[in-house]
Design a protein around this motif. Structure first.
Motif, PDB file in Angstrom:
ATOM      1  N   SER A  68     -64.862 122.679 -74.157  1.00  6.44           N
ATOM      2  CA  SER A  68     -66.851 123.216 -74.264  1.00  6.44           C
ATOM      3  C   SER A  68     -66.936 124.149 -75.765  1.00  6.44           C
ATOM      4  O   SER A  68     -67.939 124.624 -75.612  1.00  6.44           O
ATOM      5  N   VAL A  69     -65.801 124.850 -75.993  1.00  2.00           N
ATOM      6  CA  VAL A  69     -66.138 126.074 -76.812  1.00  2.00           C
ATOM      7  C   VAL A  69     -67.089 125.824 -78.187  1.00  2.00           C
ATOM      8  O   VAL A  69     -67.577 126.404 -78.372  1.00  2.00           O
ATOM      9  N   TYR A  74     -71.646 125.971 -81.277  1.00  2.00           N
ATOM     10  CA  TYR A  74     -72.806 125.462 -81.933  1.00  2.00           C
ATOM     11  C   TYR A  74     -74.118 125.491 -81.265  1.00  2.00           C
ATOM     12  O   TYR A  74     -75.109 126.372 -81.737  1.00  2.00           O
ATOM     13  N   LEU A  75     -74.537 125.353 -80.378  1.00  3.24           N
ATOM     14  CA  LEU A  75     -75.420 125.717 -79.299  1.00  3.24           C
ATOM     15  C   LEU A  75     -76.514 126.993 -79.301  1.00  3.24           C
ATOM     16  O   LEU A  75     -76.909 127.117 -79.682  1.00  3.24           O
ATOM     17  N   THR A 129     -70.309 117.490 -74.300  1.00  2.00           N
ATOM     18  CA  THR A 129     -71.297 116.407 -74.388  1.00  2.00           C
ATOM     19  C   THR A 129     -72.516 116.998 -74.817  1.00  2.00           C
ATOM     20  O   THR A 129     -73.605 117.099 -75.610  1.00  2.00           O
ATOM     21  N   VAL A 130     -72.795 117.198 -73.345  1.00  2.00           N
ATOM     22  CA  VAL A 130     -73.885 117.640 -72.839  1.00  2.00           C
ATOM     23  C   VAL A 130     -74.632 119.163 -74.132  1.00  2.00           C
ATOM     24  O   VAL A 130     -75.656 119.720 -74.169  1.00  2.00           O
ATOM     25  N   ALA A 131     -73.756 120.212 -74.415  1.00  2.00           N
ATOM     26  CA  ALA A 131     -74.080 120.671 -74.896  1.00  2.00           C
ATOM     27  C   ALA A 131     -74.743 120.959 -76.196  1.00  2.00           C
ATOM     28  O   ALA A 131     -75.377 121.241 -77.222  1.00  2.00           O
ATOM     29  N   LEU A 136     -78.584 119.167 -80.758  1.00  2.00           N
ATOM     30  CA  LEU A 136     -78.712 118.217 -81.422  1.00  2.00           C
ATOM     31  C   LEU A 136     -80.363 118.425 -81.465  1.00  2.00           C
ATOM     32  O   LEU A 136     -81.272 117.625 -82.141  1.00  2.00           O
ATOM     33  N   PHE A 137     -80.420 117.854 -79.919  1.00  2.00           N
ATOM     34  CA  PHE A 137     -81.626 117.524 -79.437  1.00  2.00           C
ATOM     35  C   PHE A 137     -82.655 118.323 -80.266  1.00  2.00           C
ATOM     36  O   PHE A 137     -83.822 117.837 -80.267  1.00  2.00           O
TER      37      PHE A 137
END
Length: 326
Positions: A68-69, A74-75, A129-131, A136-137
Protein backbone atom coordinates in the motif's frame (compact mmCIF):
# COMPACT_ATOMS: atom_id res chain seq x y z
CA UNK A 1 40.24 -18.62 4.24
CA UNK A 2 38.87 -21.96 2.92
CA UNK A 3 36.48 -22.32 -0.02
CA UNK A 4 33.36 -22.58 2.17
CA UNK A 5 34.17 -19.36 4.00
CA UNK A 6 34.82 -17.57 0.70
CA UNK A 7 31.46 -18.71 -0.70
CA UNK A 8 29.66 -17.76 2.51
CA UNK A 9 31.36 -14.35 2.58
CA UNK A 10 30.39 -13.71 -1.06
CA UNK A 11 26.77 -14.73 -0.47
CA UNK A 12 26.44 -12.52 2.60
CA UNK A 13 27.99 -9.59 0.71
CA UNK A 14 26.26 -10.22 -2.61
CA UNK A 15 24.70 -6.73 -2.46
CA UNK A 16 28.07 -4.97 -2.43
CA UNK A 17 29.41 -7.30 -5.13
CA UNK A 18 26.38 -6.63 -7.36
CA UNK A 19 26.62 -2.88 -6.70
CA UNK A 20 30.24 -2.70 -7.85
CA UNK A 21 29.58 -4.86 -10.93
CA UNK A 22 26.63 -2.71 -12.07
CA UNK A 23 28.55 0.50 -11.38
CA UNK A 24 31.51 -0.65 -13.48
CA UNK A 25 29.27 -2.05 -16.24
CA UNK A 26 27.38 1.22 -16.82
CA UNK A 27 30.62 3.18 -16.48
CA UNK A 28 32.15 1.17 -19.32
CA UNK A 29 29.01 1.50 -21.47
CA UNK A 30 28.72 5.27 -20.91
CA UNK A 31 31.80 7.09 -19.49
CA UNK A 32 29.60 10.11 -18.57
CA UNK A 33 28.02 7.85 -15.97
CA UNK A 34 31.09 8.31 -13.75
CA UNK A 35 30.64 12.07 -13.29
CA UNK A 36 30.09 13.60 -9.84
CA UNK A 37 27.01 15.44 -11.11
CA UNK A 38 25.41 12.16 -12.17
CA UNK A 39 26.11 10.60 -8.79
CA UNK A 40 24.54 13.59 -7.01
CA UNK A 41 21.43 13.20 -9.18
CA UNK A 42 21.27 9.49 -8.37
CA UNK A 43 21.46 10.20 -4.63
CA UNK A 44 18.83 12.92 -4.87
CA UNK A 45 16.44 10.70 -6.83
CA UNK A 46 17.13 7.78 -4.47
CA UNK A 47 16.16 9.75 -1.37
CA UNK A 48 12.36 9.37 -1.52
CA UNK A 49 12.31 5.72 -2.57
CA UNK A 50 15.01 5.06 0.04
CA UNK A 51 12.80 6.48 2.79
CA UNK A 52 9.96 4.19 1.72
CA UNK A 53 12.33 1.22 1.38
CA UNK A 54 13.49 1.71 4.98
CA UNK A 55 9.88 1.26 6.15
CA UNK A 56 9.52 -1.72 3.85
CA UNK A 57 12.64 -3.27 5.41
CA UNK A 58 10.98 -3.22 8.84
CA UNK A 59 7.95 -5.04 7.40
CA UNK A 60 10.06 -7.58 5.50
CA UNK A 61 12.05 -8.38 8.66
CA UNK A 62 8.85 -9.79 10.18
CA UNK A 63 8.14 -11.84 7.06
CA UNK A 64 5.36 -9.48 5.92
CA UNK A 65 4.91 -7.21 2.91
CA UNK A 66 3.31 -3.80 2.36
CA UNK A 67 1.83 -3.14 -1.08
CA UNK A 68 0.00 0.00 0.00
CA UNK A 69 2.99 2.37 0.20
CA UNK A 70 2.56 3.81 -3.32
CA UNK A 71 -1.08 4.71 -2.71
CA UNK A 72 -0.19 6.02 0.77
CA UNK A 73 2.28 8.38 -0.92
CA UNK A 74 -0.46 9.54 -3.27
CA UNK A 75 -3.21 10.06 -0.70
CA UNK A 76 -0.98 11.82 1.83
CA UNK A 77 0.42 14.11 -0.87
CA UNK A 78 -3.11 14.92 -2.09
CA UNK A 79 -4.22 15.77 1.45
CA UNK A 80 -1.15 17.96 1.96
CA UNK A 81 -1.76 19.85 -1.29
CA UNK A 82 -5.47 20.32 -0.65
CA UNK A 83 -4.87 21.65 2.86
CA UNK A 84 -2.35 24.19 1.59
CA UNK A 85 -4.23 25.29 -1.54
CA UNK A 86 -7.86 25.24 -0.46
CA UNK A 87 -7.75 25.73 3.31
CA UNK A 88 -4.61 27.92 3.55
CA UNK A 89 -3.18 25.64 6.22
CA UNK A 90 0.48 26.50 7.03
CA UNK A 91 2.90 24.22 5.22
CA UNK A 92 4.39 22.70 8.37
CA UNK A 93 0.97 21.83 9.80
CA UNK A 94 -0.20 20.45 6.42
CA UNK A 95 2.87 18.21 6.26
CA UNK A 96 2.25 16.91 9.79
CA UNK A 97 -1.38 16.15 8.94
CA UNK A 98 -0.35 14.36 5.74
CA UNK A 99 2.04 12.22 7.81
CA UNK A 100 -0.98 11.34 9.98
CA UNK A 101 -2.65 9.97 6.84
CA UNK A 102 0.27 7.57 6.46
CA UNK A 103 0.00 6.64 10.14
CA UNK A 104 -3.72 5.90 9.81
CA UNK A 105 -3.25 3.68 6.75
CA UNK A 106 -0.47 1.86 8.58
CA UNK A 107 -2.70 1.38 11.61
CA UNK A 108 -5.49 -0.03 9.43
CA UNK A 109 -3.03 -2.51 7.92
CA UNK A 110 -1.73 -3.40 11.37
CA UNK A 111 -5.22 -3.97 12.79
CA UNK A 112 -6.34 -6.14 9.87
CA UNK A 113 -3.16 -8.26 9.95
CA UNK A 114 -2.69 -8.75 13.69
CA UNK A 115 -6.30 -8.64 14.97
CA UNK A 116 -8.38 -9.89 12.05
CA UNK A 117 -5.59 -12.31 11.00
CA UNK A 118 -5.78 -11.34 7.35
CA UNK A 119 -2.86 -12.15 5.04
CA UNK A 120 -0.51 -9.12 4.65
CA UNK A 121 -0.45 -9.42 0.85
CA UNK A 122 -4.24 -9.23 0.54
CA UNK A 123 -4.67 -6.65 3.31
CA UNK A 124 -2.19 -4.18 1.86
CA UNK A 125 -3.49 -4.82 -1.66
CA UNK A 126 -6.95 -3.77 -0.45
CA UNK A 127 -5.68 -0.64 1.33
CA UNK A 128 -3.66 0.15 -1.78
CA UNK A 129 -6.84 0.21 -3.84
CA UNK A 130 -8.91 2.05 -1.23
CA UNK A 131 -6.28 4.74 -0.59
CA UNK A 132 -5.82 5.48 -4.29
CA UNK A 133 -9.57 5.44 -4.86
CA UNK A 134 -10.08 7.88 -2.00
CA UNK A 135 -7.38 10.17 -3.41
CA UNK A 136 -9.01 10.08 -6.87
CA UNK A 137 -12.39 10.83 -5.28
CA UNK A 138 -10.99 13.89 -3.51
CA UNK A 139 -9.22 15.25 -6.59
CA UNK A 140 -11.59 13.96 -9.30
CA UNK A 141 -8.36 12.91 -11.03
CA UNK A 142 -7.29 16.57 -11.33
CA UNK A 143 -3.63 17.23 -10.59
CA UNK A 144 -2.79 19.10 -7.38
CA UNK A 145 -0.11 21.79 -7.68
CA UNK A 146 2.06 23.01 -4.83
CA UNK A 147 3.16 26.56 -4.07
CA UNK A 148 6.74 27.76 -4.39
CA UNK A 149 7.15 27.57 -0.61
CA UNK A 150 7.08 23.77 -1.00
CA UNK A 151 8.97 23.30 -4.25
CA UNK A 152 11.78 25.64 -3.17
CA UNK A 153 12.54 23.19 -0.35
CA UNK A 154 14.16 20.90 -2.91
CA UNK A 155 16.85 23.54 -3.49
CA UNK A 156 17.52 23.99 0.23
CA UNK A 157 20.79 22.67 1.59
CA UNK A 158 21.63 21.60 5.11
CA UNK A 159 25.06 22.67 6.41
CA UNK A 160 25.49 24.46 3.10
CA UNK A 161 26.11 21.40 0.92
CA UNK A 162 23.65 18.54 1.69
CA UNK A 163 20.38 18.78 -0.31
CA UNK A 164 17.39 18.70 2.04
CA UNK A 165 15.89 15.50 0.55
CA UNK A 166 19.19 13.63 0.96
CA UNK A 167 19.53 14.95 4.52
CA UNK A 168 16.03 13.67 5.42
CA UNK A 169 16.94 10.29 3.90
CA UNK A 170 20.17 10.12 5.92
CA UNK A 171 18.36 11.01 9.15
CA UNK A 172 15.76 8.28 8.53
CA UNK A 173 18.51 5.76 7.79
CA UNK A 174 20.47 6.74 10.91
CA UNK A 175 17.46 6.43 13.22
CA UNK A 176 16.33 3.14 11.64
CA UNK A 177 19.82 1.63 11.82
CA UNK A 178 20.16 2.59 15.48
CA UNK A 179 16.73 1.13 16.27
CA UNK A 180 17.47 -2.16 14.53
CA UNK A 181 21.04 -2.57 15.75
CA UNK A 182 21.08 -0.99 19.20
CA UNK A 183 17.67 -1.53 20.75
CA UNK A 184 15.74 -4.42 22.24
CA UNK A 185 12.93 -3.65 19.80
CA UNK A 186 15.29 -4.25 16.87
CA UNK A 187 16.57 -7.55 18.24
CA UNK A 188 13.02 -8.74 18.82
CA UNK A 189 12.07 -7.89 15.23
CA UNK A 190 14.82 -10.19 13.95
CA UNK A 191 13.69 -12.88 16.40
CA UNK A 192 10.08 -12.66 15.18
CA UNK A 193 11.20 -12.89 11.56
CA UNK A 194 13.50 -15.85 12.21
CA UNK A 195 11.05 -18.00 14.14
CA UNK A 196 7.62 -16.64 15.09
CA UNK A 197 6.62 -19.55 17.31
CA UNK A 198 9.91 -19.52 19.19
CA UNK A 199 9.60 -15.74 19.68
CA UNK A 200 6.13 -16.22 21.15
CA UNK A 201 7.42 -18.87 23.55
CA UNK A 202 10.20 -16.47 24.56
CA UNK A 203 7.57 -13.99 25.73
CA UNK A 204 7.91 -11.49 22.88
CA UNK A 205 4.72 -9.59 22.10
CA UNK A 206 4.81 -10.55 18.44
CA UNK A 207 1.52 -8.99 17.32
CA UNK A 208 2.49 -5.62 18.76
CA UNK A 209 5.88 -5.75 17.04
CA UNK A 210 4.42 -6.78 13.69
CA UNK A 211 1.75 -4.08 13.94
CA UNK A 212 4.37 -1.42 14.63
CA UNK A 213 6.23 -2.21 11.41
CA UNK A 214 3.16 -1.42 9.27
CA UNK A 215 2.66 1.85 11.13
CA UNK A 216 6.32 2.75 10.50
CA UNK A 217 5.95 1.79 6.85
CA UNK A 218 2.85 3.97 6.44
CA UNK A 219 4.51 6.95 8.13
CA UNK A 220 7.65 6.70 6.00
CA UNK A 221 5.60 6.26 2.82
CA UNK A 222 3.84 9.55 3.59
CA UNK A 223 7.20 11.21 4.32
CA UNK A 224 8.57 9.84 1.04
CA UNK A 225 5.55 11.31 -0.73
CA UNK A 226 6.27 14.76 0.69
CA UNK A 227 9.96 14.56 -0.27
CA UNK A 228 8.86 13.71 -3.83
CA UNK A 229 6.47 16.65 -4.18
CA UNK A 230 9.19 19.08 -3.11
CA UNK A 231 11.06 17.89 -6.20
CA UNK A 232 8.27 17.70 -8.80
CA UNK A 233 5.78 20.25 -7.42
CA UNK A 234 2.54 18.46 -8.38
CA UNK A 235 0.58 15.29 -7.79
CA UNK A 236 -1.33 13.64 -10.62
CA UNK A 237 -3.44 10.48 -10.68
CA UNK A 238 -0.42 8.25 -11.38
CA UNK A 239 1.68 9.61 -8.52
CA UNK A 240 3.26 6.83 -6.46
CA UNK A 241 1.92 4.10 -8.72
CA UNK A 242 4.31 1.15 -8.76
CA UNK A 243 6.60 2.62 -6.09
CA UNK A 244 5.84 -0.36 -3.83
CA UNK A 245 7.73 -2.58 -6.24
CA UNK A 246 10.76 -0.28 -6.28
CA UNK A 247 10.72 -0.20 -2.46
CA UNK A 248 10.53 -3.99 -2.21
CA UNK A 249 13.22 -4.39 -4.86
CA UNK A 250 15.50 -1.90 -3.08
CA UNK A 251 15.14 -3.72 0.25
CA UNK A 252 15.62 -7.18 -1.29
CA UNK A 253 18.53 -6.05 -3.46
CA UNK A 254 19.99 -4.70 -0.24
CA UNK A 255 19.89 -8.14 1.32
CA UNK A 256 16.52 -8.19 3.10
CA UNK A 257 14.85 -11.58 2.89
CA UNK A 258 11.22 -11.98 1.82
CA UNK A 259 11.08 -14.83 4.33
CA UNK A 260 11.87 -12.51 7.25
CA UNK A 261 14.63 -12.29 9.84
CA UNK A 262 17.40 -11.11 7.48
CA UNK A 263 18.22 -7.59 6.35
CA UNK A 264 19.82 -4.30 7.31
CA UNK A 265 18.96 -0.68 6.66
CA UNK A 266 22.62 0.29 6.47
CA UNK A 267 24.39 -0.64 4.32
CA UNK A 268 21.82 -3.08 2.89
CA UNK A 269 18.73 -1.05 1.96
CA UNK A 270 20.77 2.09 1.24
CA UNK A 271 22.91 0.18 -1.29
CA UNK A 272 19.82 -1.45 -2.79
CA UNK A 273 18.09 1.91 -3.21
CA UNK A 274 21.08 3.57 -4.82
CA UNK A 275 21.45 0.51 -7.04
CA UNK A 276 17.86 0.88 -8.30
CA UNK A 277 18.42 4.53 -9.19
CA UNK A 278 21.85 3.74 -10.63
CA UNK A 279 20.29 1.18 -12.97
CA UNK A 280 17.57 3.60 -14.06
CA UNK A 281 20.15 6.32 -14.73
CA UNK A 282 22.42 3.82 -16.47
CA UNK A 283 19.63 2.73 -18.81
CA UNK A 284 19.11 6.36 -19.80
CA UNK A 285 22.84 6.91 -20.37
CA UNK A 286 22.96 3.70 -22.43
CA UNK A 287 20.10 5.05 -24.61
CA UNK A 288 17.83 2.09 -23.89
CA UNK A 289 14.32 2.51 -25.33
CA UNK A 290 12.05 4.02 -22.63
CA UNK A 291 9.45 1.34 -23.35
CA UNK A 292 12.02 -1.38 -22.69
CA UNK A 293 13.26 0.14 -19.42
CA UNK A 294 10.27 -1.04 -17.27
CA UNK A 295 10.77 -4.56 -18.60
CA UNK A 296 14.42 -4.50 -17.62
CA UNK A 297 13.53 -3.16 -14.17
CA UNK A 298 10.97 -5.95 -13.73
CA UNK A 299 13.62 -8.51 -14.69
CA UNK A 300 15.95 -6.98 -12.11
CA UNK A 301 13.25 -7.34 -9.43
CA UNK A 302 12.82 -10.97 -10.49
CA UNK A 303 16.57 -11.49 -10.24
CA UNK A 304 16.56 -9.87 -6.78
CA UNK A 305 13.95 -12.33 -5.54
CA UNK A 306 15.76 -15.23 -7.18
CA UNK A 307 19.10 -14.23 -5.66
CA UNK A 308 17.41 -13.86 -2.27
CA UNK A 309 16.04 -17.40 -2.53
CA UNK A 310 19.38 -18.89 -3.63
CA UNK A 311 21.33 -16.92 -1.03
CA UNK A 312 19.07 -17.97 1.85
CA UNK A 313 19.13 -21.63 0.80
CA UNK A 314 22.88 -21.77 0.30
CA UNK A 315 23.69 -20.01 3.58
CA UNK A 316 21.46 -22.44 5.48
CA UNK A 317 23.13 -25.39 3.73
CA UNK A 318 26.61 -24.13 4.57
CA UNK A 319 25.71 -23.45 8.20
CA UNK A 320 24.12 -26.90 8.55
CA UNK A 321 27.23 -28.52 7.02
CA UNK A 322 29.48 -26.67 9.47
CA UNK A 323 27.33 -27.83 12.42
CA UNK A 324 27.56 -31.46 11.26
CA UNK A 325 31.35 -31.19 10.89
CA UNK A 326 31.74 -29.70 14.38
Amino acid sequence: MDRTKVIKFTLKNSTAVLFVLIFIMFGLIAPRFFTLKNFQNIMSNASYIGIIAVGMTFVLLTGGIDLSVGSTMYLSAVVCGKLINEFQVPVVLAVLLSLCVGLIIGMVNAFAITKLRLVPFITTLITQTVARGFGLFITRSVAVNYPDSVTLMSTSKVLGFIPLQIFIFLVVVLIAALVLNRTRYGRQLYAVGNDLEFAKKAGIKCDRLIASTYVISGLLAALGGFVTITQIGRVNAGFGSGEEFDAIAAAVLGGASLFGGIGTVFPGTVLGTVMIEMIQAGLVFANIDIYIQPIIMALIIFMAVFIDSVRTTQIHKLERRNILKA
